[in-house]
Design a protein around this motif. Structure first.
Motif, PDB file in Angstrom:
ATOM      1  N   ARG A  54     -83.696  30.042   0.036  1.00  0.00           N
ATOM      2  CA  ARG A  54     -82.339  30.546   0.272  1.00  0.00           C
ATOM      3  C   ARG A  54     -82.348  31.911   0.965  1.00  0.00           C
ATOM      4  O   ARG A  54     -82.034  32.934   0.369  1.00  0.00           O
ATOM      5  N   PRO A  55     -82.683  31.918   2.242  1.00  0.00           N
ATOM      6  CA  PRO A  55     -82.762  33.188   2.984  1.00  0.00           C
ATOM      7  C   PRO A  55     -81.381  33.834   3.134  1.00  0.00           C
ATOM      8  O   PRO A  55     -80.357  33.191   2.913  1.00  0.00           O
ATOM      9  N   ASP A  56     -81.384  35.099   3.515  1.00  0.00           N
ATOM     10  CA  ASP A  56     -80.140  35.843   3.716  1.00  0.00           C
ATOM     11  C   ASP A  56     -79.507  35.537   5.066  1.00  0.00           C
ATOM     12  O   ASP A  56     -78.323  35.795   5.260  1.00  0.00           O
ATOM     13  N   CYS A  57     -80.306  35.033   6.004  1.00  0.00           N
ATOM     14  CA  CYS A  57     -79.814  34.709   7.339  1.00  0.00           C
ATOM     15  C   CYS A  57     -80.777  33.708   7.968  1.00  0.00           C
ATOM     16  O   CYS A  57     -81.966  33.695   7.638  1.00  0.00           O
ATOM     17  N   ILE A  58     -80.240  32.864   8.870  1.00  0.00           N
ATOM     18  CA  ILE A  58     -81.076  31.904   9.587  1.00  0.00           C
ATOM     19  C   ILE A  58     -80.855  32.096  11.078  1.00  0.00           C
ATOM     20  O   ILE A  58     -79.721  32.109  11.552  1.00  0.00           O
ATOM     21  N   VAL A  59     -81.960  32.278  11.802  1.00  0.00           N
ATOM     22  CA  VAL A  59     -81.945  32.390  13.262  1.00  0.00           C
ATOM     23  C   VAL A  59     -82.591  31.119  13.774  1.00  0.00           C
ATOM     24  O   VAL A  59     -83.745  30.836  13.444  1.00  0.00           O
ATOM     25  N   LEU A  60     -81.837  30.323  14.567  1.00  0.00           N
ATOM     26  CA  LEU A  60     -82.428  29.068  14.995  1.00  0.00           C
ATOM     27  C   LEU A  60     -82.064  28.694  16.417  1.00  0.00           C
ATOM     28  O   LEU A  60     -81.032  29.107  16.941  1.00  0.00           O
ATOM     29  N   ASP A  61     -82.949  27.920  16.993  1.00  0.00           N
ATOM     30  CA  ASP A  61     -82.765  27.395  18.342  1.00  0.00           C
ATOM     31  C   ASP A  61     -81.946  26.114  18.244  1.00  0.00           C
ATOM     32  O   ASP A  61     -81.943  25.446  17.214  1.00  0.00           O
ATOM     33  N   LEU A  62     -81.267  25.771  19.301  1.00  0.00           N
ATOM     34  CA  LEU A  62     -80.456  24.561  19.328  1.00  0.00           C
ATOM     35  C   LEU A  62     -81.326  23.315  19.506  1.00  0.00           C
ATOM     36  O   LEU A  62     -81.109  22.293  18.868  1.00  0.00           O
ATOM     37  N   ILE A  63     -82.337  23.419  20.357  1.00  0.00           N
ATOM     38  CA  ILE A  63     -83.196  22.265  20.643  1.00  0.00           C
ATOM     39  C   ILE A  63     -84.485  22.414  19.842  1.00  0.00           C
ATOM     40  O   ILE A  63     -85.300  23.286  20.109  1.00  0.00           O
ATOM     41  N   LEU A  64     -84.628  21.539  18.825  1.00  0.00           N
ATOM     42  CA  LEU A  64     -85.765  21.584  17.909  1.00  0.00           C
ATOM     43  C   LEU A  64     -86.348  20.187  17.738  1.00  0.00           C
ATOM     44  O   LEU A  64     -85.623  19.196  17.862  1.00  0.00           O
ATOM     45  N   PRO A  65     -87.631  20.105  17.399  1.00  0.00           N
ATOM     46  CA  PRO A  65     -88.212  18.799  17.082  1.00  0.00           C
ATOM     47  C   PRO A  65     -87.668  18.270  15.743  1.00  0.00           C
ATOM     48  O   PRO A  65     -87.222  19.036  14.903  1.00  0.00           O
ATOM     49  N   LYS A  66     -87.730  16.982  15.563  1.00  0.00           N
ATOM     50  CA  LYS A  66     -87.372  16.231  14.356  1.00  0.00           C
ATOM     51  C   LYS A  66     -85.880  16.250  14.067  1.00  0.00           C
ATOM     52  O   LYS A  66     -85.255  15.216  14.028  1.00  0.00           O
ATOM     53  N   ILE A  85     -74.856  30.930   4.036  1.00  0.00           N
ATOM     54  CA  ILE A  85     -75.897  31.669   4.756  1.00  0.00           C
ATOM     55  C   ILE A  85     -75.468  31.837   6.208  1.00  0.00           C
ATOM     56  O   ILE A  85     -75.183  30.849   6.885  1.00  0.00           O
ATOM     57  N   PRO A  86     -75.423  33.086   6.710  1.00  0.00           N
ATOM     58  CA  PRO A  86     -75.053  33.277   8.115  1.00  0.00           C
ATOM     59  C   PRO A  86     -76.094  32.656   9.045  1.00  0.00           C
ATOM     60  O   PRO A  86     -77.296  32.743   8.804  1.00  0.00           O
ATOM     61  N   VAL A  87     -75.603  32.024  10.109  1.00  0.00           N
ATOM     62  CA  VAL A  87     -76.474  31.372  11.082  1.00  0.00           C
ATOM     63  C   VAL A  87     -76.285  32.023  12.445  1.00  0.00           C
ATOM     64  O   VAL A  87     -75.162  32.160  12.920  1.00  0.00           O
ATOM     65  N   VAL A  88     -77.405  32.404  13.048  1.00  0.00           N
ATOM     66  CA  VAL A  88     -77.423  32.947  14.404  1.00  0.00           C
ATOM     67  C   VAL A  88     -78.100  31.897  15.275  1.00  0.00           C
ATOM     68  O   VAL A  88     -79.278  31.605  15.108  1.00  0.00           O
ATOM     69  N   LEU A  89     -77.344  31.323  16.176  1.00  0.00           N
ATOM     70  CA  LEU A  89     -77.858  30.294  17.069  1.00  0.00           C
ATOM     71  C   LEU A  89     -78.360  30.962  18.343  1.00  0.00           C
ATOM     72  O   LEU A  89     -77.612  31.681  18.997  1.00  0.00           O
ATOM     73  N   VAL A  90     -79.635  30.752  18.656  1.00  0.00           N
ATOM     74  CA  VAL A  90     -80.250  31.335  19.847  1.00  0.00           C
ATOM     75  C   VAL A  90     -80.652  30.175  20.736  1.00  0.00           C
ATOM     76  O   VAL A  90     -81.437  29.324  20.325  1.00  0.00           O
ATOM     77  N   VAL A 106     -70.946  28.814  13.679  1.00  0.00           N
ATOM     78  CA  VAL A 106     -72.047  29.751  13.497  1.00  0.00           C
ATOM     79  C   VAL A 106     -71.488  31.171  13.597  1.00  0.00           C
ATOM     80  O   VAL A 106     -70.431  31.384  14.180  1.00  0.00           O
ATOM     81  N   GLN A 107     -72.195  32.116  13.019  1.00  0.00           N
ATOM     82  CA  GLN A 107     -71.721  33.494  13.028  1.00  0.00           C
ATOM     83  C   GLN A 107     -71.966  34.183  14.367  1.00  0.00           C
ATOM     84  O   GLN A 107     -71.260  35.108  14.719  1.00  0.00           O
ATOM     85  N   ALA A 108     -72.990  33.738  15.105  1.00  0.00           N
ATOM     86  CA  ALA A 108     -73.261  34.322  16.415  1.00  0.00           C
ATOM     87  C   ALA A 108     -74.029  33.327  17.272  1.00  0.00           C
ATOM     88  O   ALA A 108     -74.807  32.533  16.762  1.00  0.00           O
TER      89      ALA A 108
END
Length: 172
Positions: A54-66, A85-90, A106-108
């Protein structure tokens, strides 16, 4: 951590991207700001880590495997324990190629561009989302909710998205 000694608790950030070098650069930059990082290189691994830690924030890419970033965000939003959990989409993906992005809530959204400004933008956005402004020394103005900067490598991203759509249709 020990509050009696005046130590501030360390916030955890889950970084989800299959580009290991990019992940490492984000890790180093966040560590400089006293964040602890968790890392996943695909969407399934990210979901498992998010449920466990349960992280405080998640930074993730849009195109991911699986499991793609869009589907991962939906899974997070449907889970009562993870939906706050706030999500930052990169992403380097084109906004016009992803009409569902606004509904993902998403938050950003930070476009991948030149490395140094992109990494700085990620770190500043995470810090703004996770730590209250009064807790951040020399606090910065809050990050915009949605960034629509000009994206780089647009033609390559369009080709990748078209290829992914093609394979998804074959799979269906």
């Amino acid at each position: 951590m020990n509050a009696g000694r005046g130590l501030v608790s360390v916030n955890q950030v889950l970084i989800v991207d299959n580009d290991r070098a990019f992940v490492r650069m984000i890790e180093v930059a966040l560590a400089r700001r006293n964040f602890e990082t968790l890392v996943a290189y695909d969407g399934l691994q990210a979901l498992e880590i998010a449920r466990e830690r349960r992280p405080d924030c998640i930074v993730l890419d849009l195109i991911l495997p699986k499991v793609g970033g869009d589907r991962l965000i939906r899974y997070l939003q449907e889970d009562r324990a993870l939906c706050r959990i706030p999500v930052v989409l990169v992403s380097g993906a084109l906004l016009e190629e992803r009409p569902f992005l606004p509904e993902l809530n998403v938050q950003a959204l930070i476009p991948k561009g030149p490395l140094e400004p992109t990494i700085a933008n990620i770190v500043n956005t995470v810090e703004t989302l996770v730590r209250p402004p009064e807790a951040v020394e020399g606090s910065r103005p809050s990050a915009p909710a949605l960034r629509e900067d000009r994206l780089t490598s647009r033609r390559l991203v369009v080709e990748l998205l078209e290829g992914r759509r093609h394979y998804e249709q074959i799979f269906r």
